[in-house]
Each structure stands twice: as C-alpha cells, then as structure tokens.
Design a protein around this motif. Sequence first.
Motif, PDB file in Angstrom:
ATOM      1  N   ASP A  13       0.810  -1.222   0.000  1.00  0.00           N
ATOM      2  CA  ASP A  13       0.000   0.000   0.000  1.00  0.00           C
ATOM      3  C   ASP A  13       0.845   1.274   0.000  1.00  0.00           C
ATOM      4  OD1 ASP A  13      -2.694  -0.081  -0.338  1.00  0.00           O
ATOM      5  OD2 ASP A  13      -3.183   0.325   1.769  1.00  0.00           O
ATOM      6  N   TYR A  14       1.743   1.366   0.958  1.00  0.00           N
ATOM      7  CA  TYR A  14       2.568   2.569   1.066  1.00  0.00           C
ATOM      8  C   TYR A  14       3.519   2.714  -0.118  1.00  0.00           C
ATOM      9  CZ  TYR A  14       0.846   3.531   5.734  1.00  0.00           C
ATOM     10  OH  TYR A  14       0.044   3.825   6.792  1.00  0.00           O
ATOM     11  N   SER A  15       4.029   1.603  -0.610  1.00  0.00           N
ATOM     12  CA  SER A  15       4.935   1.700  -1.749  1.00  0.00           C
ATOM     13  C   SER A  15       4.181   2.142  -2.997  1.00  0.00           C
ATOM     14  CB  SER A  15       5.677   0.383  -1.979  1.00  0.00           C
ATOM     15  OG  SER A  15       4.788  -0.674  -2.221  1.00  0.00           O
ATOM     16  N   LEU A  16       2.952   1.685  -3.155  1.00  0.00           N
ATOM     17  CA  LEU A  16       2.137   2.113  -4.286  1.00  0.00           C
ATOM     18  C   LEU A  16       1.833   3.608  -4.193  1.00  0.00           C
ATOM     19  CD1 LEU A  16       0.833   1.054  -6.849  1.00  0.00           C
ATOM     20  CD2 LEU A  16      -1.226   0.567  -5.541  1.00  0.00           C
ATOM     21  N   ARG A  17       1.515   4.075  -3.005  1.00  0.00           N
ATOM     22  CA  ARG A  17       1.266   5.514  -2.801  1.00  0.00           C
ATOM     23  C   ARG A  17       2.512   6.330  -3.105  1.00  0.00           C
ATOM     24  NH1 ARG A  17      -2.209   5.565   2.833  1.00  0.00           N
ATOM     25  NH2 ARG A  17      -4.007   4.485   1.986  1.00  0.00           N
ATOM     26  N   THR A  18       3.645   5.841  -2.682  1.00  0.00           N
ATOM     27  CA  THR A  18       4.901   6.551  -2.931  1.00  0.00           C
ATOM     28  C   THR A  18       5.195   6.609  -4.425  1.00  0.00           C
ATOM     29  OG1 THR A  18       5.787   5.851  -0.795  1.00  0.00           O
ATOM     30  CG2 THR A  18       7.382   6.573  -2.452  1.00  0.00           C
ATOM     31  N   ALA A  19       5.092   5.469  -5.090  1.00  0.00           N
ATOM     32  CA  ALA A  19       5.350   5.429  -6.534  1.00  0.00           C
ATOM     33  C   ALA A  19       4.346   6.299  -7.288  1.00  0.00           C
ATOM     34  CB  ALA A  19       5.295   3.985  -7.038  1.00  0.00           C
ATOM     35  N   TYR A  20       3.095   6.269  -6.862  1.00  0.00           N
ATOM     36  CA  TYR A  20       2.073   7.108  -7.496  1.00  0.00           C
ATOM     37  C   TYR A  20       2.379   8.586  -7.256  1.00  0.00           C
ATOM     38  CZ  TYR A  20      -2.381   9.182  -8.770  1.00  0.00           C
ATOM     39  OH  TYR A  20      -3.346   9.966  -9.347  1.00  0.00           O
ATOM     40  N   GLY A  21       2.850   8.903  -6.072  1.00  0.00           N
ATOM     41  CA  GLY A  21       3.209  10.287  -5.762  1.00  0.00           C
ATOM     42  C   GLY A  21       4.334  10.802  -6.647  1.00  0.00           C
ATOM     43  N   ILE A  22       5.213   9.921  -7.053  1.00  0.00           N
ATOM     44  CA  ILE A  22       6.326  10.314  -7.907  1.00  0.00           C
ATOM     45  C   ILE A  22       5.898  10.383  -9.372  1.00  0.00           C
ATOM     46  CG2 ILE A  22       8.597   9.607  -8.769  1.00  0.00           C
ATOM     47  CD1 ILE A  22       9.096   8.450  -5.910  1.00  0.00           C
ATOM     48  N   THR A  23       5.104   9.416  -9.819  1.00  0.00           N
ATOM     49  CA  THR A  23       4.765   9.341 -11.239  1.00  0.00           C
ATOM     50  C   THR A  23       3.414   9.950 -11.601  1.00  0.00           C
ATOM     51  OG1 THR A  23       3.687   7.188 -11.035  1.00  0.00           O
ATOM     52  CG2 THR A  23       6.067   7.207 -11.500  1.00  0.00           C
ATOM     53  N   LYS A  24       2.500  10.006 -10.644  1.00  0.00           N
ATOM     54  CA  LYS A  24       1.120  10.457 -10.857  1.00  0.00           C
ATOM     55  C   LYS A  24       0.449   9.625 -11.951  1.00  0.00           C
ATOM     56  CE  LYS A  24      -2.001  13.362  -9.461  1.00  0.00           C
ATOM     57  NZ  LYS A  24      -2.660  13.104  -8.222  1.00  0.00           N
ATOM     58  N   ASN A  25       0.834   8.352 -12.012  1.00  0.00           N
ATOM     59  CA  ASN A  25       0.295   7.450 -13.011  1.00  0.00           C
ATOM     60  C   ASN A  25       0.138   6.085 -12.346  1.00  0.00           C
ATOM     61  OD1 ASN A  25       0.566   5.266 -15.058  1.00  0.00           O
ATOM     62  ND2 ASN A  25       0.580   7.011 -16.474  1.00  0.00           N
ATOM     63  N   LYS A  26      -1.109   5.632 -12.235  1.00  0.00           N
ATOM     64  CA  LYS A  26      -1.380   4.383 -11.519  1.00  0.00           C
ATOM     65  C   LYS A  26      -0.711   3.170 -12.164  1.00  0.00           C
ATOM     66  CE  LYS A  26      -5.645   5.925  -9.373  1.00  0.00           C
ATOM     67  NZ  LYS A  26      -7.072   5.756  -9.223  1.00  0.00           N
ATOM     68  N   ALA A  27      -0.719   3.126 -13.482  1.00  0.00           N
ATOM     69  CA  ALA A  27      -0.096   1.984 -14.169  1.00  0.00           C
ATOM     70  C   ALA A  27       1.406   1.964 -13.928  1.00  0.00           C
ATOM     71  CB  ALA A  27      -0.400   2.032 -15.666  1.00  0.00           C
ATOM     72  N   ASP A  28       2.051   3.143 -14.057  1.00  0.00           N
ATOM     73  CA  ASP A  28       3.491   3.214 -13.794  1.00  0.00           C
ATOM     74  C   ASP A  28       3.790   2.868 -12.344  1.00  0.00           C
ATOM     75  OD1 ASP A  28       3.986   3.929 -16.402  1.00  0.00           O
ATOM     76  OD2 ASP A  28       4.341   6.051 -15.965  1.00  0.00           O
ATOM     77  N   ALA A  29       2.986   3.389 -11.428  1.00  0.00           N
ATOM     78  CA  ALA A  29       3.192   3.120 -10.004  1.00  0.00           C
ATOM     79  C   ALA A  29       3.093   1.628  -9.724  1.00  0.00           C
ATOM     80  CB  ALA A  29       2.181   3.892  -9.157  1.00  0.00           C
ATOM     81  N   SER A  30       2.103   0.996 -10.324  1.00  0.00           N
ATOM     82  CA  SER A  30       1.933  -0.450 -10.150  1.00  0.00           C
ATOM     83  C   SER A  30       3.134  -1.212 -10.704  1.00  0.00           C
ATOM     84  CB  SER A  30       0.653  -0.892 -10.853  1.00  0.00           C
ATOM     85  OG  SER A  30       0.441  -2.257 -10.674  1.00  0.00           O
ATOM     86  N   TYR A  36      -1.941  21.044   5.349  1.00  0.00           N
ATOM     87  CA  TYR A  36      -2.786  19.871   5.127  1.00  0.00           C
ATOM     88  C   TYR A  36      -2.024  18.590   5.430  1.00  0.00           C
ATOM     89  CZ  TYR A  36      -5.677  16.486   2.598  1.00  0.00           C
ATOM     90  OH  TYR A  36      -6.436  15.408   2.257  1.00  0.00           O
ATOM     91  N   LEU A  37      -0.802  18.487   4.902  1.00  0.00           N
ATOM     92  CA  LEU A  37      -0.001  17.279   5.117  1.00  0.00           C
ATOM     93  C   LEU A  37       0.346  17.100   6.588  1.00  0.00           C
ATOM     94  CD1 LEU A  37       2.344  17.406   2.010  1.00  0.00           C
ATOM     95  CD2 LEU A  37       0.424  15.863   2.383  1.00  0.00           C
ATOM     96  N   HIS A  38       0.617  18.203   7.275  1.00  0.00           N
ATOM     97  CA  HIS A  38       0.950  18.120   8.699  1.00  0.00           C
ATOM     98  C   HIS A  38      -0.269  17.746   9.546  1.00  0.00           C
ATOM     99  CE1 HIS A  38       5.103  19.346   8.903  1.00  0.00           C
ATOM    100  NE2 HIS A  38       4.873  20.319   8.054  1.00  0.00           N
ATOM    101  N   GLN A  39      -1.458  18.156   9.120  1.00  0.00           N
ATOM    102  CA  GLN A  39      -2.658  17.985   9.931  1.00  0.00           C
ATOM    103  C   GLN A  39      -3.384  16.663   9.694  1.00  0.00           C
ATOM    104  OE1 GLN A  39      -4.993  21.439   9.087  1.00  0.00           O
ATOM    105  NE2 GLN A  39      -3.541  22.823  10.040  1.00  0.00           N
ATOM    106  N   HIS A  40      -3.023  15.927   8.669  1.00  0.00           N
ATOM    107  CA  HIS A  40      -3.730  14.697   8.337  1.00  0.00           C
ATOM    108  C   HIS A  40      -2.793  13.503   8.389  1.00  0.00           C
ATOM    109  CE1 HIS A  40      -6.273  17.825   6.627  1.00  0.00           C
ATOM    110  NE2 HIS A  40      -7.262  16.979   6.788  1.00  0.00           N
ATOM    111  N   THR A  41      -3.346  12.397   8.839  1.00  0.00           N
ATOM    112  CA  THR A  41      -2.562  11.169   8.818  1.00  0.00           C
ATOM    113  C   THR A  41      -2.556  10.634   7.401  1.00  0.00           C
ATOM    114  OG1 THR A  41      -4.457   9.729   9.238  1.00  0.00           O
ATOM    115  CG2 THR A  41      -3.291  10.604  11.178  1.00  0.00           C
ATOM    116  N   VAL A  42      -1.660   9.724   7.119  1.00  0.00           N
ATOM    117  CA  VAL A  42      -1.555   9.125   5.788  1.00  0.00           C
ATOM    118  C   VAL A  42      -2.897   8.515   5.383  1.00  0.00           C
ATOM    119  CG1 VAL A  42      -0.455   7.270   4.474  1.00  0.00           C
ATOM    120  CG2 VAL A  42       0.909   8.714   5.964  1.00  0.00           C
TER     121      VAL A  42
END
Length: 179
Positions: free
Chosen positions: A29-46, A103-109
């Motif tokens: 889960d976290y690795s997919l979120r990280t990869a998606y955060g870098i690429t902004k592309n679900k297929a690439d992240a996967s 926003y990032l500081h105030q919300h959990t992952v």
Amino acid sequence: MIDKDTKLIRKIKKGNQQAFKKLYDSYADYSLRTAYGITKNKADASDIVQETFIKVYRNIETFDMTKPFKAWFYQILINEARRYVKKRNKQTISIESDELLDYLHQHTVEEINYDDLGLTMEQLQESHRTVLILKYLNGFTDKEIAEVLDANVNTVKSRLYKARQQLKAIMGGAADGGQ
C-alpha cells in the motif's frame, strides 16, 4: 527484541513463500502511494512496485540483517521510480492547494485522499520532490530518509527546507489565480 520484518526476512531467506506474501502485504500500500506520488500514473506506479518487489525477492540474500529493512526497501523503490521517471521523461505530481504543507501536517496518511490532493510538483527538482513524498506522505524521519537516499541527514534537511520554500513560492503564485 526482533521486529516482524526481521522474522519475515529470516523466513524468506529460508525459502518461505508465505513470509514473502506477508512482507508484500505490509509494504504494498505505502509503496504504491509513494510510486504514485512520484509518477502520478497508476499503471506506472503499479509497475514500479512490482519491479521493486521482484528486486527485493531476487536480492533478499544480500540484505544486511543488522540494518532496517524499511530503509533498504524504500531505497530500491525510489531507485526504481527514478529509473521509470527518467525512462518516461515525465515528472507529474500536481499541487492544487496553497495549504498543502498545513494539510499534510494535519492529516494522517490514512486520511489523505491522494486523488484529490493532486500535487503539482513537476516544478520541483526530483531530489526535492522525493524527500517531500518520503517525509509527508510516508512519515519517514529525516534520518530514515537519509538512509533511503544514502545521503547525509543535513543534506536531507536542506532539501526539505528548499523544497518547502519552492512549494510555498509555487503555491503563492497559484493562490493568485484564485480557487
């Protein structure tokens, strides 16, 4: 005291497939979120996550059990994501909110909606974007980020500072456009 990753890795090194599945389940889960955060592309992240786990599986024997697995894993993930970004030559993470850092500081992952967050960070250097993602979206400490990136802690702090300053400047410009 031995942590759960260490127990799983010992089992994986002995050929236990179920232990690898458990390791995958705890990091996917976290690795997919990280990869998606870098690429902004679900297929690439996967694809990045899949390649990362393949590399972890193939190289688990080389893992130094005296070091934290999480840092080793994310180092492989970030390197794989960088390779993909370089290969595809696209850097797309978008920023919609001029309140991003608050926003990032105030919300959990778990509370962050990554699709709505839509960060526009393509204007940031890749090294700055990466430290922000690791820090604010994955909750890594500065020391852990340094381990993942094989960098000095002061370098990480400097990159975080510069990245926040750049984001503030970018978001200040975006705020003028109104929302």
